[in-house]
Write a protein that holds these residues in place. Structure first.
Motif, short mmCIF file in Angstrom:
data_model
loop_
_atom_site.label_atom_id
_atom_site.label_comp_id
_atom_site.label_asym_id
_atom_site.label_seq_id
_atom_site.Cartn_x
_atom_site.Cartn_y
_atom_site.Cartn_z
N GLU A 61 0.83 -1.21 0.00
CA GLU A 61 0.00 0.00 0.00
C GLU A 61 0.86 1.26 0.00
O GLU A 61 0.52 2.27 -0.63
CB GLU A 61 -0.93 0.00 1.20
CG GLU A 61 -2.09 -0.99 1.12
CD GLU A 61 -1.68 -2.42 1.43
OE1 GLU A 61 -2.50 -3.33 1.22
OE2 GLU A 61 -0.53 -2.63 1.89
N VAL A 62 1.99 1.23 0.73
CA VAL A 62 2.88 2.39 0.77
C VAL A 62 3.45 2.66 -0.63
O VAL A 62 3.46 3.80 -1.11
CB VAL A 62 4.03 2.17 1.78
CG1 VAL A 62 5.09 3.27 1.65
CG2 VAL A 62 3.49 2.15 3.20
N GLU A 63 3.91 1.61 -1.30
CA GLU A 63 4.48 1.78 -2.63
C GLU A 63 3.42 2.22 -3.65
O GLU A 63 3.72 3.01 -4.55
CB GLU A 63 5.13 0.47 -3.08
CG GLU A 63 6.41 0.16 -2.29
CD GLU A 63 7.02 -1.18 -2.66
OE1 GLU A 63 6.34 -1.96 -3.37
OE2 GLU A 63 8.17 -1.42 -2.26
N ALA A 64 2.19 1.74 -3.48
CA ALA A 64 1.11 2.17 -4.38
C ALA A 64 0.84 3.66 -4.22
O ALA A 64 0.62 4.39 -5.20
CB ALA A 64 -0.16 1.37 -4.09
N PHE A 65 0.88 4.14 -2.98
CA PHE A 65 0.65 5.56 -2.71
C PHE A 65 1.78 6.41 -3.29
O PHE A 65 1.53 7.45 -3.93
CB PHE A 65 0.54 5.78 -1.20
CG PHE A 65 0.36 7.22 -0.79
CD1 PHE A 65 -0.75 7.94 -1.19
CD2 PHE A 65 1.32 7.84 0.00
CE1 PHE A 65 -0.91 9.26 -0.81
CE2 PHE A 65 1.17 9.16 0.38
CZ PHE A 65 0.05 9.87 -0.02
N LEU A 66 3.02 5.98 -3.10
CA LEU A 66 4.16 6.73 -3.61
C LEU A 66 4.17 6.73 -5.14
O LEU A 66 4.53 7.75 -5.76
CB LEU A 66 5.47 6.13 -3.08
CG LEU A 66 5.67 6.18 -1.56
CD1 LEU A 66 6.97 5.50 -1.17
CD2 LEU A 66 5.66 7.62 -1.06
#
Length: 331
Positions: A61-66
């Motif tokens: 989820e963090v990488e998707a947001f970034l």
């Protein structure tokens, strides 16, 4: 109230996640600006994933947001890295999740850009169009190599006229350092401090002379906040409410006012290069190196942790392409 009434009282609800983030940031003595930015990034992260709790999410989820920030938002690498820092703080410091994936999230690579450089003559033309408080501040930035907020946050006691130096407190990396006080600015700065003293005396008469101090100092020296030595040199024209303490008092000058004043001066000077209050620090470093000063000395004056950061200014010393004369000019 009886004992039975006390026993039946409901326990207060636990603090909301964003409030916990704020509390942790203040406990770790982060600045109010960092607090605002981190809270905003955490809020955006939660909203991006449909208001799911961060404890239920992870690296994916963090990488998707970034990725969304970089592709759809087209934000700069520095902005993307700031968002990542905020999320790492959330998981490590607030949620207490020191998981392996935290170290595996890749930070965006910042492009290697050379600093904008104005000649001494061009800097002089810009400064000719700046007077008053903004002119003094701009000359301090160019004459000392201070960062914008280091200048804005200067206190009266930070300037030593006898030794001809300025103590930069709590600079980048929470470090103090010393830089020079340009002799040509001594009369201007002393005249400004005389005016500033009159404002301070009026504030004292109204019981509004206190200024912000870091928590540790405020507890250690409870009366220092109202003393002349701790006053900001460059202050706002009116009082404002401190967002943390709720106390109404006079804060330092808004840096945006200086940025706008310099933008007008650059336009009036007819200079097409991008020059801001922060780039005055670049000009300071470049012009010192051009004058033959040792790079280690310049590194200390700028407050760089690594000399490699200072080395970038050596790349703009040579005119043209590495100082090579074009063959066209030999015809």
């Amino acid at each position: 109230m009886s004992d039975s009434d006390i026993g039946t009282q409901e326990a207060p609800p636990p603090p909301r996640l964003l409030d916990r983030v704020r509390e942790r940031l203040r406990l770790k003595h982060y600045s109010i600006r960092t607090e605002h930015q981190y809270v905003q990034w955490v809020r955006r992260f939660i909203l991006f994933h449909g208001k799911r709790h961060p404890a239920e999410m992870g690296a994916k989820e963090v990488e998707a947001f970034l990725t969304h920030l970089a592709v759809q938002g087209q934000v700069a690498a520095a902005t993307q890295n700031q968002a990542l820092s905020a999320l790492l703080f959330l998981y490590r410091e607030v949620l207490g999740q020191d998981l392996p994936w935290l170290d595996q999230v890749v930070r965006a690579k910042r492009p290697a850009r050379l600093p904008v450089v104005l000649s001494r003559q061009e800097v002089g033309r810009v400064l000719e169009h700046m007077d008053g408080v903004y002119g003094l501040m701009a000359r301090l930035l160019y004459g000392t190599g201070m960062r914008l907020m280091e200048c804005v946050r200067l206190r009266v006691k930070d300037v030593d006229f006898e030794r001809g130096e300025i103590l930069v407190r709590d600079g980048k990396g929470a470090k103090d350092r010393v830089t020079m006080l340009p002799l040509s600015l001594v009369p201007l700065l002393q005249a400004h401090l005389q005016k500033r003293r009159r404002v301070y005396e009026l504030d004292r008469e109204q019981g509004m002379a206190t200024v912000y101090l870091p928590d540790a100092l405020e507890r250690k020296y409870p009366n220092a906040a109202a003393e002349w030595g701790w006053q900001y040199i460059f202050v706002a024209g009116s009082y404002s409410v401190d967002p943390r303490s709720g106390q109404k008092r006079r804060h330092h000058l808004d840096e945006k006012l200086l940025q706008r004043a310099m933008k007008r001066a650059v336009q009036a000077a007819g200079i097409a290069k991008l020059a801001t209050p922060h780039t005055l620090r670049h000009f300071f470093a470049t012009h010192l190196l051009e004058s033959g000063y040792d790079i280690r000395t310049v590194q200390e004056l700028l407050g760089h942790k690594d000399v490699a950061t200072t080395m970038i200014y050596t790349h703009v010393l040579n005119k043209g392409g590495r100082g090579v004369v074009s063959p066209l000019d030999g015809l």
